[in-house]
Design a protein around this motif. Structure first.
Motif, mmCIF file in Angstrom:
data_model
loop_
_atom_site.group_PDB
_atom_site.id
_atom_site.type_symbol
_atom_site.label_atom_id
_atom_site.label_comp_id
_atom_site.label_asym_id
_atom_site.label_seq_id
_atom_site.Cartn_x
_atom_site.Cartn_y
_atom_site.Cartn_z
ATOM 1 N N ARG A 6 0.824 -1.199 0.000
ATOM 2 C CA ARG A 6 0.000 0.000 0.000
ATOM 3 C C ARG A 6 0.867 1.262 0.000
ATOM 4 O O ARG A 6 0.687 2.162 -0.817
ATOM 5 C CB ARG A 6 -0.911 -0.020 1.227
ATOM 6 C CG ARG A 6 -1.960 1.069 1.281
ATOM 7 C CD ARG A 6 -2.766 0.988 2.565
ATOM 8 N NE ARG A 6 -3.339 -0.329 2.786
ATOM 9 C CZ ARG A 6 -2.925 -1.199 3.709
ATOM 10 N NH1 ARG A 6 -1.923 -0.872 4.527
ATOM 11 N NH2 ARG A 6 -3.486 -2.372 3.850
ATOM 12 N N TYR A 105 -8.770 12.188 3.291
ATOM 13 C CA TYR A 105 -8.226 10.846 3.524
ATOM 14 C C TYR A 105 -9.259 9.959 4.225
ATOM 15 O O TYR A 105 -9.479 8.807 3.824
ATOM 16 C CB TYR A 105 -6.950 10.935 4.372
ATOM 17 C CG TYR A 105 -6.419 9.583 4.793
ATOM 18 C CD1 TYR A 105 -5.618 8.843 3.938
ATOM 19 C CD2 TYR A 105 -6.740 9.050 6.046
ATOM 20 C CE1 TYR A 105 -5.139 7.589 4.306
ATOM 21 C CE2 TYR A 105 -6.269 7.803 6.421
ATOM 22 C CZ TYR A 105 -5.468 7.082 5.551
ATOM 23 O OH TYR A 105 -5.010 5.832 5.922
ATOM 24 N N VAL A 106 -9.880 10.498 5.251
ATOM 25 C CA VAL A 106 -10.877 9.735 6.009
ATOM 26 C C VAL A 106 -12.045 9.336 5.107
ATOM 27 O O VAL A 106 -12.529 8.196 5.161
ATOM 28 C CB VAL A 106 -11.372 10.553 7.220
ATOM 29 C CG1 VAL A 106 -12.595 9.903 7.849
ATOM 30 C CG2 VAL A 106 -10.268 10.686 8.261
ATOM 31 N N GLN A 109 -11.206 6.383 3.028
ATOM 32 C CA GLN A 109 -11.200 5.149 3.817
ATOM 33 C C GLN A 109 -12.624 4.685 4.147
ATOM 34 O O GLN A 109 -12.903 3.477 4.184
ATOM 35 C CB GLN A 109 -10.403 5.356 5.109
ATOM 36 C CG GLN A 109 -8.931 5.620 4.909
ATOM 37 C CD GLN A 109 -8.204 4.441 4.285
ATOM 38 O OE1 GLN A 109 -8.442 3.288 4.650
ATOM 39 N NE2 GLN A 109 -7.336 4.714 3.333
ATOM 40 N N GLN A 131 -4.451 9.422 -2.002
ATOM 41 C CA GLN A 131 -5.396 9.016 -0.963
ATOM 42 C C GLN A 131 -6.355 7.942 -1.475
ATOM 43 O O GLN A 131 -6.727 7.030 -0.738
ATOM 44 C CB GLN A 131 -6.166 10.240 -0.466
ATOM 45 C CG GLN A 131 -5.295 11.218 0.302
ATOM 46 C CD GLN A 131 -6.052 12.449 0.751
ATOM 47 O OE1 GLN A 131 -7.139 12.743 0.272
ATOM 48 N NE2 GLN A 131 -5.464 13.190 1.670
ATOM 49 N N ALA A 135 -6.703 3.778 -0.217
ATOM 50 C CA ALA A 135 -7.949 3.065 0.076
ATOM 51 C C ALA A 135 -8.113 1.852 -0.839
ATOM 52 O O ALA A 135 -9.174 1.229 -0.839
ATOM 53 C CB ALA A 135 -9.141 4.010 -0.086
ATOM 54 N N GLU A 136 -7.050 1.553 -1.606
ATOM 55 C CA GLU A 136 -7.026 0.422 -2.542
ATOM 56 C C GLU A 136 -8.058 0.567 -3.655
ATOM 57 O O GLU A 136 -8.521 -0.412 -4.236
ATOM 58 C CB GLU A 136 -7.192 -0.908 -1.800
ATOM 59 C CG GLU A 136 -6.076 -1.149 -0.784
ATOM 60 C CD GLU A 136 -6.190 -2.506 -0.094
ATOM 61 O OE1 GLU A 136 -6.510 -3.484 -0.785
ATOM 62 O OE2 GLU A 136 -5.970 -2.566 1.124
ATOM 63 N N LEU A 261 -13.860 6.053 12.574
ATOM 64 C CA LEU A 261 -12.473 5.995 12.112
ATOM 65 C C LEU A 261 -11.602 6.999 12.856
ATOM 66 O O LEU A 261 -10.474 6.686 13.253
ATOM 67 C CB LEU A 261 -12.412 6.259 10.606
ATOM 68 C CG LEU A 261 -11.023 6.238 9.967
ATOM 69 C CD1 LEU A 261 -10.287 4.941 10.278
ATOM 70 C CD2 LEU A 261 -11.121 6.444 8.465
ATOM 71 N N SER A 265 -7.974 6.659 15.037
ATOM 72 C CA SER A 265 -6.786 7.220 14.380
ATOM 73 C C SER A 265 -6.249 8.423 15.150
ATOM 74 O O SER A 265 -5.292 8.302 15.917
ATOM 75 C CB SER A 265 -7.091 7.577 12.913
ATOM 76 O OG SER A 265 -8.215 8.422 12.809
#
Length: 391
Positions: A6, A105-106, A109, A131, A135-136, A261, A265
């Motif tokens: 990643r 970013y959040v 995700q 970003q 998150a793939e 999340l 974090s």
């Protein structure tokens, strides 16, 4: 030690890298003009800093706050959004984050699954694509057929069943272009019909110039607004980059997931920054107009001067933010450099002028030049660039 696949897929931020190199040269005693980073050159207004000091003295900053932000801060954000956009949000629709960058970013995700695709119009801010990859999911970069703003026709070419999200940044970093109401209505309607969520990055929304009117996607009709998530913050508007205050506005269900999340974090944005933000939103707003007006004056002074830089061409005058984004194709031919990246590195090392190459934003043969700096220093930078090209 093996690093994750990643993180190995992520490209470091070029804007931060060039700014760091500029600061290194300055520490070595070089006279460096750093026009590479998107940071206001104003100090945070005194009343905001004083509110932070007062909060510390009263021991209001000694404890954790709720993961999604202080209730009183969220309520002031709600008041601001509802007042400006005629929305009907409550504090259940708001999450406060460690800067708008972390808000983005959040959201990646929380909303994206592997193989999802995200439409990102070019030119684009450097972190959007990275970003999405973290998150793939897959960033899909969309270049406008004409000009520096995309249309539904541009977006449709890259859209299929995996398309889940679209990011719209207006005013745009790096181009400074502002989407009009009619342009946003067309895009918003197109996305809503296809159930493609729009992230509206409005971080530069208060920085528009020369009678340009800023329109947020939240200003449009309900069918569009229901499909929009707002990301904003205080960094640019109030010269609070170091305080790291951003926020998200959206459905209560989504905000609940965001808060979950955040709790695992950051726990919460620092309490002192939240009290500073509260002061910013409730205090005298004259500082906002003072800074905006100064940027406008700089823009109007610098655009004609940029036309005199050999081999630089500004296709469209910026309408917002605080960047110039000229095409330097002719300058590359004159100097023999193959890319804007090579040009920018040599310009920094030889003339002490830090800019950001267009490759970073998906637009080769361009440079981003920030005018969030003393106008005389920017003028001097233009003189150094001309000298660099002539040599």
């Amino acid at each position: 030690m093996r690093l994750s696949k990643r993180i190995q897929a992520v490209t470091p931020s070029a804007t931060m890298a060039l700014s760091s190199r500029a600061k290194e040269l300055a520490m070595q005693g070089r006279d460096v003009i750093n026009l590479s980073i998107g940071e206001p050159d104003f100090n945070t207004p005194d009343f905001i800093g004083q509110a932070a000091v007062d909060a510390i003295k009263k021991s209001k900053t000694d404890s954790y706050t709720p993961a999604g932000g202080l209730l009183e801060l969220k309520e002031k954000i709600v008041d601001k959004i509802n007042s400006e956009h005629k929305t009907h949000f409550s504090n259940q629709n708001i999450a406060v984050t460690t800067g708008a960058k972390y808000a983005l970013y959040v959201l990646a995700q929380v909303l994206l699954n592997p193989e999802d695709e995200v439409l990102i119009p070019l030119p684009y801010w450097v972190s959007y694509g990275e970003q999405v990859k973290l998150a793939e999911a897959k960033p899909i970069f969309v270049k406008p057929k004409k000009g520096l703003k995309v249309t539904p026709a541009d977006l449709q070419k890259y859209t299929h069943h995996k398309t889940k999200m679209l990011i719209i940044n207006s005013p745009n970093n790096p181009s400074g272009q502002v989407y009009s109401r009619s342009e946003l209505e067309a895009i918003g309607k197109w996305a809503a019909e296809r159930q493609i969520t729009i992230i509206a990055d409005d971080i530069y929304g208060k920085l528009v110039y020369n009678q340009t009117k800023f329109t947020s996607l939240l200003d449009l009709d309900e069918a569009i607004r229901q499909n929009v998530i707002l990301v904003d913050g205080l960094s640019k508007t109030y010269a609070m980059t170091g305080w790291r205050v951003g926020y998200i506005a959206g459905s209560s269900e989504m905000i609940k997931a965001v808060n979950s999340l955040l709790s695992h974090s950051t726990s919460n944005l620092s309490a002192v920054s939240q009290y500073a933000a509260l002061a910013a939103l409730t205090g005298d707003q004259a500082c906002v107009e003072e800074m905006r007006s100064e940027y406008e004056q700089r823009l109007n002074i610098l655009v004609p001067l940029l036309d005199n830089v050999t081999g630089f061409k500004l296709s469209e005058k910026p309408q917002g933010a605080f960047y110039l984004f000229p095409d330097i194709s002719e300058a590359l031919k004159l100097t023999g450099y193959k890319t804007a990246n090579e040009f920018a590195l040599a310009l920094l090392e030889q003339e002490g002028v830090a800019t950001v190459p267009g490759e970073t934003f998906g637009y080769p043969n361009h440079l981003r030049i920030s005018y969030a700096a003393d106008v005389n220093r920017v003028k001097e930078a233009f003189e150094r660039i001309n000298n660099f090209i002539k040599q």
